[in-house]
Design a protein around this motif. Structure first.
Motif, mmCIF file in Angstrom:
data_model
loop_
_atom_site.group_PDB
_atom_site.id
_atom_site.type_symbol
_atom_site.label_atom_id
_atom_site.label_comp_id
_atom_site.label_asym_id
_atom_site.label_seq_id
_atom_site.Cartn_x
_atom_site.Cartn_y
_atom_site.Cartn_z
ATOM 1 N N ASN A 86 7.245 2.904 -10.141
ATOM 2 C CA ASN A 86 6.916 1.474 -9.544
ATOM 3 C C ASN A 86 5.776 1.468 -8.986
ATOM 4 O OD1 ASN A 86 8.741 0.365 -11.261
ATOM 5 N ND2 ASN A 86 10.982 0.196 -9.707
ATOM 6 N N HIS A 87 4.972 0.467 -8.594
ATOM 7 C CA HIS A 87 4.399 -0.224 -7.746
ATOM 8 C C HIS A 87 4.622 -1.133 -6.416
ATOM 9 C CE1 HIS A 87 1.364 2.089 -9.168
ATOM 10 N NE2 HIS A 87 1.333 2.050 -9.936
ATOM 11 N N THR A 88 5.515 -1.884 -7.097
ATOM 12 C CA THR A 88 6.729 -3.232 -6.018
ATOM 13 C C THR A 88 7.561 -2.146 -6.001
ATOM 14 O OG1 THR A 88 5.947 -4.241 -8.038
ATOM 15 C CG2 THR A 88 7.083 -5.615 -6.768
ATOM 16 N N PRO A 89 7.780 -2.349 -4.227
ATOM 17 C CA PRO A 89 9.013 -2.148 -3.718
ATOM 18 C C PRO A 89 10.821 -2.666 -3.898
ATOM 19 C CG PRO A 89 7.889 -3.729 -2.537
ATOM 20 C CD PRO A 89 7.298 -3.575 -3.434
ATOM 21 N N ASP A 90 11.599 -1.156 -4.615
ATOM 22 C CA ASP A 90 12.582 -2.001 -5.140
ATOM 23 C C ASP A 90 13.586 -2.590 -3.917
ATOM 24 O OD1 ASP A 90 12.288 -1.122 -7.538
ATOM 25 O OD2 ASP A 90 13.012 0.615 -6.620
ATOM 26 N N LYS A 91 13.161 -2.036 -2.087
ATOM 27 C CA LYS A 91 13.490 -2.753 -1.155
ATOM 28 C C LYS A 91 13.354 -3.026 -0.161
ATOM 29 C CE LYS A 91 17.547 -1.553 1.800
ATOM 30 N NZ LYS A 91 17.972 -0.062 2.619
ATOM 31 N N VAL A 92 12.713 -4.027 0.545
ATOM 32 C CA VAL A 92 12.313 -4.434 2.119
ATOM 33 C C VAL A 92 12.985 -4.644 3.172
ATOM 34 C CG1 VAL A 92 10.170 -5.316 3.020
ATOM 35 C CG2 VAL A 92 9.696 -5.173 0.626
ATOM 36 N N GLU A 93 12.843 -3.657 3.899
ATOM 37 C CA GLU A 93 13.418 -3.930 4.901
ATOM 38 C C GLU A 93 11.951 -4.634 6.389
ATOM 39 O OE1 GLU A 93 16.120 -1.992 8.573
ATOM 40 O OE2 GLU A 93 15.728 -0.533 6.795
ATOM 41 N N PHE A 94 12.358 -5.359 7.291
ATOM 42 C CA PHE A 94 11.479 -6.011 7.862
ATOM 43 C C PHE A 94 11.375 -4.893 9.423
ATOM 44 C CE2 PHE A 94 10.876 -9.804 5.092
ATOM 45 C CZ PHE A 94 9.393 -8.907 5.082
ATOM 46 N N ILE A 95 10.602 -4.382 10.241
ATOM 47 C CA ILE A 95 11.335 -3.401 11.101
ATOM 48 C C ILE A 95 10.093 -3.522 12.116
ATOM 49 C CG2 ILE A 95 11.896 -1.479 9.872
ATOM 50 C CD1 ILE A 95 8.995 0.045 9.977
ATOM 51 N N ASP A 96 10.224 -3.185 13.305
ATOM 52 C CA ASP A 96 10.550 -3.531 14.834
ATOM 53 C C ASP A 96 8.300 -2.136 15.366
ATOM 54 O OD1 ASP A 96 11.227 -5.722 15.048
ATOM 55 O OD2 ASP A 96 13.108 -4.226 15.918
ATOM 56 N N ASP A 97 8.385 -1.258 14.993
ATOM 57 C CA ASP A 97 7.719 0.236 14.781
ATOM 58 C C ASP A 97 7.082 0.499 13.968
ATOM 59 O OD1 ASP A 97 6.978 2.835 15.581
ATOM 60 O OD2 ASP A 97 9.020 3.245 15.315
ATOM 61 N N ILE A 98 5.279 -0.348 14.550
ATOM 62 C CA ILE A 98 3.961 0.488 13.557
ATOM 63 C C ILE A 98 4.049 1.755 13.423
ATOM 64 C CG2 ILE A 98 2.337 0.718 15.723
ATOM 65 C CD1 ILE A 98 0.404 -0.297 13.969
ATOM 66 N N THR A 99 4.430 2.498 13.659
ATOM 67 C CA THR A 99 3.924 4.423 13.355
ATOM 68 C C THR A 99 5.074 4.473 11.871
ATOM 69 O OG1 THR A 99 5.971 4.561 14.540
ATOM 70 C CG2 THR A 99 4.039 4.893 15.361
ATOM 71 N N ILE A 100 6.117 3.688 11.694
ATOM 72 C CA ILE A 100 6.566 3.726 10.035
ATOM 73 C C ILE A 100 6.302 2.691 9.924
ATOM 74 C CG2 ILE A 100 9.440 3.148 9.399
ATOM 75 C CD1 ILE A 100 10.265 3.601 11.828
ATOM 76 N N ASP A 101 5.937 1.582 10.096
ATOM 77 C CA ASP A 101 4.604 1.077 9.106
ATOM 78 C C ASP A 101 3.939 1.344 8.544
ATOM 79 O OD1 ASP A 101 3.859 -2.481 7.561
ATOM 80 O OD2 ASP A 101 2.610 -1.923 9.205
ATOM 81 N N ALA A 102 3.394 1.434 9.628
ATOM 82 C CA ALA A 102 1.969 2.923 8.538
ATOM 83 C C ALA A 102 2.337 3.892 7.515
ATOM 84 C CB ALA A 102 1.150 3.516 10.067
ATOM 85 N N LYS A 103 3.770 4.502 7.361
ATOM 86 C CA LYS A 103 4.285 5.542 6.800
ATOM 87 C C LYS A 103 3.681 5.107 5.187
ATOM 88 C CE LYS A 103 6.414 8.132 9.599
ATOM 89 N NZ LYS A 103 7.727 9.448 10.770
ATOM 90 N N ARG A 104 4.077 3.882 4.966
ATOM 91 C CA ARG A 104 3.824 3.228 3.954
ATOM 92 C C ARG A 104 2.352 3.025 3.410
ATOM 93 N NH1 ARG A 104 2.158 -2.335 3.560
ATOM 94 N NH2 ARG A 104 2.214 -3.077 5.362
ATOM 95 N N ARG A 105 1.549 2.722 4.472
ATOM 96 C CA ARG A 105 -0.010 2.136 3.654
ATOM 97 C C ARG A 105 0.079 3.127 2.367
ATOM 98 N NH1 ARG A 105 -0.938 -2.048 6.212
ATOM 99 N NH2 ARG A 105 0.312 -2.968 7.327
ATOM 100 N N ASP A 106 -1.123 2.517 1.863
ATOM 101 C CA ASP A 106 -1.674 3.567 0.477
ATOM 102 C C ASP A 106 -1.996 4.798 0.939
ATOM 103 O OD1 ASP A 106 -0.139 0.976 -0.201
ATOM 104 O OD2 ASP A 106 -1.745 1.314 -1.623
ATOM 105 N N PHE A 107 -3.370 4.588 1.917
ATOM 106 C CA PHE A 107 -4.543 5.848 1.932
ATOM 107 C C PHE A 107 -4.225 5.798 2.757
ATOM 108 C CE2 PHE A 107 -5.936 3.251 -1.437
ATOM 109 C CZ PHE A 107 -6.295 3.699 -2.539
ATOM 110 N N LYS A 108 -4.409 7.136 3.388
ATOM 111 C CA LYS A 108 -4.223 7.880 4.992
ATOM 112 C C LYS A 108 -5.119 7.293 6.126
ATOM 113 C CE LYS A 108 -1.429 11.729 3.499
ATOM 114 N NZ LYS A 108 0.098 11.860 4.233
ATOM 115 N N ILE A 109 -6.635 6.744 5.531
ATOM 116 C CA ILE A 109 -7.289 5.695 6.167
ATOM 117 C C ILE A 109 -6.505 5.147 6.604
ATOM 118 C CG2 ILE A 109 -8.515 5.144 4.810
ATOM 119 C CD1 ILE A 109 -9.556 6.616 8.458
#
Length: 146
Positions: free
Chosen positions: A95-118
């Motif tokens: 799937n390309h659409t997430p089954d579950k989304v959780e809003f968080i307070d940490d940019i380093t965790i947010d960065a892990k979901r991004r498609d490309f390393k850059i």
């Protein structure tokens, strides 16, 4: 790095609300490569309703793109920004659409979901450093203050 005055004002308003605004992804990459870019994606832990209220104070037009993903388009006469709230995501296989989304307070965790390393590049605004992940390595690159 070029950051327009409207975005600096928005960053100050978000900071007053006890959150930090980051420029992420392609704009950070393009500036590191010294390429002109108008693709400006921004992010913070601020909820979309409060973001829209802050934008209204600054006479910025907002359009809620996707409440589930925390995505808002912000426009002024010269620029368009795409805001997304920090989040983590879970996907089913294929799937390309997430089954579950959780809003968080940490940019380093947010960065892990991004498609490309850059795409995991982030610039804190106003800032004196970049946070970027390239090929899985976290880097802290010093830059001139804005």
């Amino acid at each position: 790095m070029k950051v327009d005055s409207i975005l600096k004002k928005l960053a100050k308003e978000i900071k007053k609300a006890n959150h930090t605004l980051y420029i992420v992804g392609g704009y950070v990459r393009d500036n590191l490569l010294e390429v002109n870019s108008t693709d400006i994606d921004i992010t913070s832990s601020l909820d979309t309703d409060t973001l829209c209220e802050l934008c209204e104070k600054l006479n910025l037009k907002t359009t809620l793109i996707n409440k589930t993903l925390g995505t808002v388009q912000i426009k002024n006469k010269d620029c368009i920004y795409e805001y997304t709230r920090f989040r983590s995501e879970s996907y089913s296989h294929g799937n390309h659409t997430p089954d579950k989304v959780e809003f968080i307070d940490d940019i380093t965790i947010d960065a892990k979901r991004r498609d490309f390393k850059i795409g995991r590049s982030a610039l804190q605004e106003p800032c004196d450093f970049y946070i970027t992940q390239i090929r899985g390595y976290s880097l802290r690159l010093l830059s001139a203050a804005l």
